[in-house]
Design an enzyme around this catalytic site. Structure first.
Site, PDB file in Angstrom:
ATOM      1  N   ARG A   1      -2.507  -1.939  -3.616  1.00 57.42           N
ATOM      2  CA  ARG A   1      -3.651  -1.038  -3.534  1.00 57.42           C
ATOM      3  C   ARG A   1      -3.392   0.109  -4.503  1.00 57.42           C
ATOM      4  NH1 ARG A   1      -4.703   3.621   0.572  1.00 57.42           N
ATOM      5  NH2 ARG A   1      -6.848   4.119   0.068  1.00 57.42           N
TER       6      ARG A   1
ATOM      7  N   ASN B   1       0.872  -1.167   0.000  1.00 60.52           N
ATOM      8  CA  ASN B   1       0.000   0.000   0.000  1.00 60.52           C
ATOM      9  C   ASN B   1       0.917   1.227   0.000  1.00 60.52           C
ATOM     10  OD1 ASN B   1      -1.842   1.996   0.578  1.00 60.52           O
ATOM     11  ND2 ASN B   1      -2.882   0.833   2.187  1.00 60.52           N
TER      12      ASN B   1
ATOM     13  N   GLU C   1      -8.156  -3.490   5.158  1.00 64.24           N
ATOM     14  CA  GLU C   1      -7.976  -3.362   3.704  1.00 64.24           C
ATOM     15  C   GLU C   1      -6.900  -4.314   3.193  1.00 64.24           C
ATOM     16  OE1 GLU C   1      -7.881   0.732   4.669  1.00 64.24           O
ATOM     17  OE2 GLU C   1      -8.709   1.289   2.721  1.00 64.24           O
TER      18      GLU C   1
ATOM     19  N   HIS D   1     -12.162   4.678  -1.168  1.00 54.46           N
ATOM     20  CA  HIS D   1     -12.255   3.780  -0.005  1.00 54.46           C
ATOM     21  C   HIS D   1     -13.037   2.506  -0.351  1.00 54.46           C
ATOM     22  CE1 HIS D   1     -11.996   7.468   2.947  1.00 54.46           C
ATOM     23  NE2 HIS D   1     -10.792   6.941   2.757  1.00 54.46           N
TER      24      HIS D   1
ATOM     25  N   ARG E   1      -9.585  17.768   5.412  1.00 58.42           N
ATOM     26  CA  ARG E   1     -10.233  18.070   4.131  1.00 58.42           C
ATOM     27  C   ARG E   1     -11.623  18.646   4.394  1.00 58.42           C
ATOM     28  NH1 ARG E   1      -9.704  12.381   1.465  1.00 58.42           N
ATOM     29  NH2 ARG E   1      -7.514  12.101   1.935  1.00 58.42           N
TER      30      ARG E   1
END
Ligand code: ADP
Length: 405
Positions: A98, A7, A390, A186, A247
């Site tokens: 990923r 990742n 994940e 996601h 964000r």
């Protein structure tokens, strides 16, 4: 089968090694080995950690010159040094990567070829912070694991099932023809979270309408029906939707026009403000970390309280939107740093939906739940907490692809 998961991000690379046997266990397995390397931009101050089950963690500050070297250096600890679990790199069977942006082309995990790499590189225009680092990670892995298949698992893929009226922006149709549409992110986490929710509830995934809530540094929701994403809160970029750590989430686009026209903002400055100086951090002036926000709010810091209240307000708004996209809801699933660890956020989010018959069990919610149902027995909507995995989801995807090849 040994599956190595990579990742790669712009300032870190995480990796884990899994051994999967037939039949692959539904519930997540522990990795044989885990490694992480982090650096500061421009490339400096490198920190490396690697651990194998049952051994103390290896910590290093390697003197290396580039991101690519960092990846190679980390992976070498798999077969060299105190954290080693392999005799040599040939003992890895598949490498899974990923990849944040797969555009409109990829709706499944995909074997990496020259064309696939080119497409990931082309999509860097849409994900400049992620896709270039991920191509670097793939190429480094290709050099080390020369004959093993490399698999790209995309964060956008799960949302490719959204209907067109959900992913089109109500601007000129020509935008859509140029790739300006909602993609959602996601996806690896949302897909895993929905499947795990069905397991925890002992129900068929196909029978459930689930809103999965990935609340970490980045935050997004997905509306999942019959195991497929039908709506999500992030869009063309991960900036759309919920208020996040730093964000903004969705804000009036008129603000951008105003800042560009009247305050001489450049595109780079706008990007910086919206990604790194907004959200919990921007409103509170305290931190982008929910733990610090909660601590400051409890000591009477009014801007930390305001940031928390705004976060919850927007979370409820978008939960309502996802429930509307599903024509109702059978389960809410909370995952990632905030979703898994903050009983306050879960309780406040759920309090907005008592009118639907949703009842949280306060004790279960407060008791650090992992992979369990925290709704009252008589609740009309189940509420579950799912540990984000994940890496495990990517390993499973690689295993399935390698078995079917
Ligand atoms: P990433 O999106 O980088 O993978 P994580 O899923 O680790 O991030 O989530 C990070 C967020 O989780 C941070 O905002 C952090 O404050 C929050 N978090 C972690 N533990 C807790 C906790 N106990 N209470 C509230 N928030 C928490």
């Amino acid at each position: 089968m040994r599956v190595l998961v990579l990742n790669a991000g712009s300032s870190s690379l995480k990796s884990s090694l899994y051994e999967l046997d037939e039949p692959v266990p539904q519930s997540p397995a522990a990795p044989l080995w885990e490694g992480r390397v982090e650096w500061e931009e421009p490339f400096s101050n490198v920190r490396l950690r690697a651990k194998r089950h049952g051994y103390p963690q290896l910590e290093k500050q390697p003197a290396i010159q580039s991101e690519r070297d960092a990846t190679g250096y980390l992976l070498q600890t798999l077969w060299d040094g105190p954290a080693r679990v392999l005799a040599n790199p040939a003992e890895v069977d598949v490498v899974g990567h990923r990849v944040v942006h797969g555009g409109a082309k990829y709706s499944e995990p995909t074997l990496v070829t020259t064309e696939v790499k080119e497409e990931i590189r082309r999509l860097s225009a849409f994900a400049p912070e992620h896709n270039p680092a991920e191509v670097d990670g793939i190429e480094t892995a290709e050099r080390i694991f020369k004959s093993q298949p490399q698999v790209a698992v995309f964060d956008t893929a799960f949302h490719q099932s959204m209907p067109m009226h959900t992913f089109i922006y109500p601007g000129p149709y020509a935008w859509y023809e140029r790739g300006i549409r909602r993609y959602g992110f996601h996806g690896i986490s949302h897909q895993y979270c929905a499947a795990r929710t069905a397991e925890i509830l002992n129900k068929d995934l196909e029978s459930l309408r689930i809103v999965t809530c990935h609340l970490g540094h980045g935050c997004s929701l997905a509306a999942v029906q019959d195991g497929r994403s039908v709506d999500t809160t992030m869009g063309f970029t991960p900036l759309e939707g919920l208020m996040m750590g730093s964000r903004s989430g969705t804000i009036d686009p008129g603000i951008f026009i105003h800042l560009l026209r009247k305050e001489n903002y450049s595109a780079d400055r706008l990007e910086e403000v919206l990604n790194r100086e907004s959200g919990l951090l921007g409103v509170s002036g305290v931190s982008d970390d929910m733990r610090h926000i909660l601590a400051a709010a409890s000591k009477g810091n009014s801007r930390a309280r305001l940031a928390f209240d705004a976060f919850i307000h927007r979370l409820r708004q978008y939960l309502g939107a996802m429930i509307a996209s599903l024509d109702g809801v059978d389960a809410l699933a909370f995952t990632a740093g905030i979703g898994e660890n903050s009983p306050e956020v879960r309780a406040e989010a759920c309090a907005g939906f008592e009118f639907l018959g949703l009842k949280l069990d306060g004790q279960k919610n407060a008791a650090s739940p992992v992979d369990c149902d925290i709704a009252s027995p008589d609740s009309a909507v189940r509420v579950v907490v799912v540990a984000a995995r994940e890496d495990w989801a990517i390993a499973q995807a690689c295993w399935r692809l390698a078995r079917s090849a």
